[in-house]
Design an enzyme around this catalytic site. Structure first.
Site, mmCIF file in Angstrom:
data_model
loop_
_atom_site.group_PDB
_atom_site.id
_atom_site.type_symbol
_atom_site.label_atom_id
_atom_site.label_comp_id
_atom_site.label_asym_id
_atom_site.label_seq_id
_atom_site.Cartn_x
_atom_site.Cartn_y
_atom_site.Cartn_z
ATOM 1 N N CYS A 298 0.810 -1.226 0.000
ATOM 2 C CA CYS A 298 0.000 0.000 0.000
ATOM 3 C C CYS A 298 0.843 1.275 0.000
ATOM 4 O O CYS A 298 0.634 2.176 -0.829
ATOM 5 C CB CYS A 298 -0.969 -0.012 1.174
ATOM 6 N N HIS A 346 -2.526 1.222 6.781
ATOM 7 C CA HIS A 346 -2.938 1.132 5.373
ATOM 8 C C HIS A 346 -3.166 2.534 4.825
ATOM 9 O O HIS A 346 -3.531 3.459 5.557
ATOM 10 C CB HIS A 346 -4.216 0.309 5.237
ATOM 11 N N HIS A 358 -5.829 1.755 -4.448
ATOM 12 C CA HIS A 358 -4.912 1.256 -3.420
ATOM 13 C C HIS A 358 -4.506 -0.177 -3.720
ATOM 14 O O HIS A 358 -5.102 -0.852 -4.557
ATOM 15 C CB HIS A 358 -5.543 1.362 -2.024
#
Length: 386
Positions: A298, A346, A358
């Site tokens: 990420c 994240h 993402h």
């Protein structure tokens, strides 16, 4: 004399006596009852599909948290390795310089010895061990020129500096070893979490996997509805702002619709480049620790997309969250970074209309998804990169 005892048919019982057949049956019954009494307890009940889903999601979240720790440790280790290499190179250069100076000082000593200014043993001491022990002799130092005396002073100073650098390099090597051990531990932690998640999923039947996919679809649909609501709210707020303050635009005004600093044209241009790059990465696999170009985790993705726009971001989510201006969710703009979970493990790139691009998790691919993919409660913050 013949016996007068009455004959009894086999299998019948006389008072106080159990015949072999009945005794065997009784023993068999007792054995079966005993086996039942000591039988192993029944296996634990099979977890429900919802429990499996939650456990898998938790493991993926833990793996992503461990991945960011791994990324931070790897970055630290890489910096430490560069430092060690630099120190070792410096020590090597200094040692070579000392050797050259040693030869020059040796020629001074030899010249002084040939003129008879000192005892033969002094010259051999200079050439073999410590030149300073020889040159410290008053008779010799008095005969050296100013340049030669300066060379001796420089040698002694450089020798001390080299010794300090060697010690620094040794300490840095020990630190590097510690960092490498921590890196291996972080890697094992990630792999352990992923292996546990795979094991849980491998135990599901085909029907359970189908039902799990259906649950995921429902969650995505709910998240998409929330994203649409956010987009509608933003559109309504912008319309109202235009109607009440027609001279104030998001690209030239001083504040946005929520009282926060408005984005300017330069940010919008950079954000457009970042989003375009992110769209080109869609479909590439999530791989923990990866920074592209073939795969990403990420924070590796968000670092890469903003680099394409000319902005350098740190490697980890923990650092990226501080690399810009925090804005409220109501003021979010395309290009902003959305961080998730209390541990900031994240991150995704906002592209507008409640959606982001993402790298979701192991086993998935870079994709567009609602920022509400797991509910608004997990959104930690929104940051506009500097």
């Amino acid at each position: 004399m013949a016996s007068h005892r009455k004959w009894s048919p086999p299998g019948t019982r006389r008072t106080g006596i159990r015949t072999p057949a009945l005794a065997t049956a009784a023993l068999t019954s007792v054995a079966l009852l005993s086996q039942t009494a000591v039988a192993a307890p029944s296996a634990e009940p099979r977890p429900s599909l919802e429990e499996v889903e939650k456990k898998v999601d938790d493991l993926y979240h833990q793996a992503e948290t461990a991945t960011e720790k791994y990324n931070a440790t790897r970055e630290k280790t890489a910096k430490q390795r560069k430092r060690v290499d630099s120190l070792l190179d410096d020590v090597a250069r200094r040692t070579e310089k000392l050797n050259t100076a040693r030869e020059e000082l040796g020629s001074f000593a030899a010249a002084q010895y040939r003129t008879g200014a000192s005892a033969p043993g002094s010259a051999s001491l200079l050439l073999a061990d410590n030149p300073q022990d020889y040159f410290d002799q008053t008779q010799l130092m008095n005969r050296l020129t100013t340049r030669q005396k300066a060379a001796v002073d420089d040698y002694v100073t450089e020798q001390a500096a080299t010794s300090r650098k060697r010690g620094e390099a040794s300490r840095s090597l020990r630190t590097l070893t510690t960092s490498q051990d921590a890196l291996r531990t972080s890697k094992a932690d990630v792999q352990g979490k992923l292996a546990a998640a795979r094991e849980l999923l491998s135990k599901l039947t085909a029907d359970e996997k189908a039902r799990l996919a259906a649950i995921a679809r429902k969650k995505r649909e709910a998240a998409d509805r929330e994203a649409a609501e956010l987009a509608a709210q933003r559109a309504a707020a912008e319309k109202k702002a235009r109607e009440t303050e027609p001279q104030q635009g998001s690209s030239s005004g001083t504040t946005g619709t929520s009282g926060t600093p408005a984005t300017d044209s330069s940010y919008a241009t950079k954000a457009g480049k970042a989003i375009a790059f992110a769209r080109a990465q869609i479909g590439k696999p999530y791989v923990w620790g990866a920074t592209g170009p073939g795969s990403y985790d990420c924070s590796g993705l968000t670092q890469a997309v903003w680099k394409a726009a000319g902005v350098t971001l740190p490697r980890t989510t923990y650092d990226q969250v501080n690399a810009g201006t925090t804005v409220p969710l109501s003021a979010i703009e395309p290009g902003d970074l959305v961080f998730f979970y209390d541990d900031i493990s994240h991150v995704g790139l906002y592209i507008g209309d409640g959606m982001m691009i993402h790298a979701p998790k192991p086993g998935a691919y870079v994709r567009e998804e609602s920022i509400f993919y797991a509910g608004e409660s997990i959104i930690h913050s929104v940051v506009r990169p500097a």
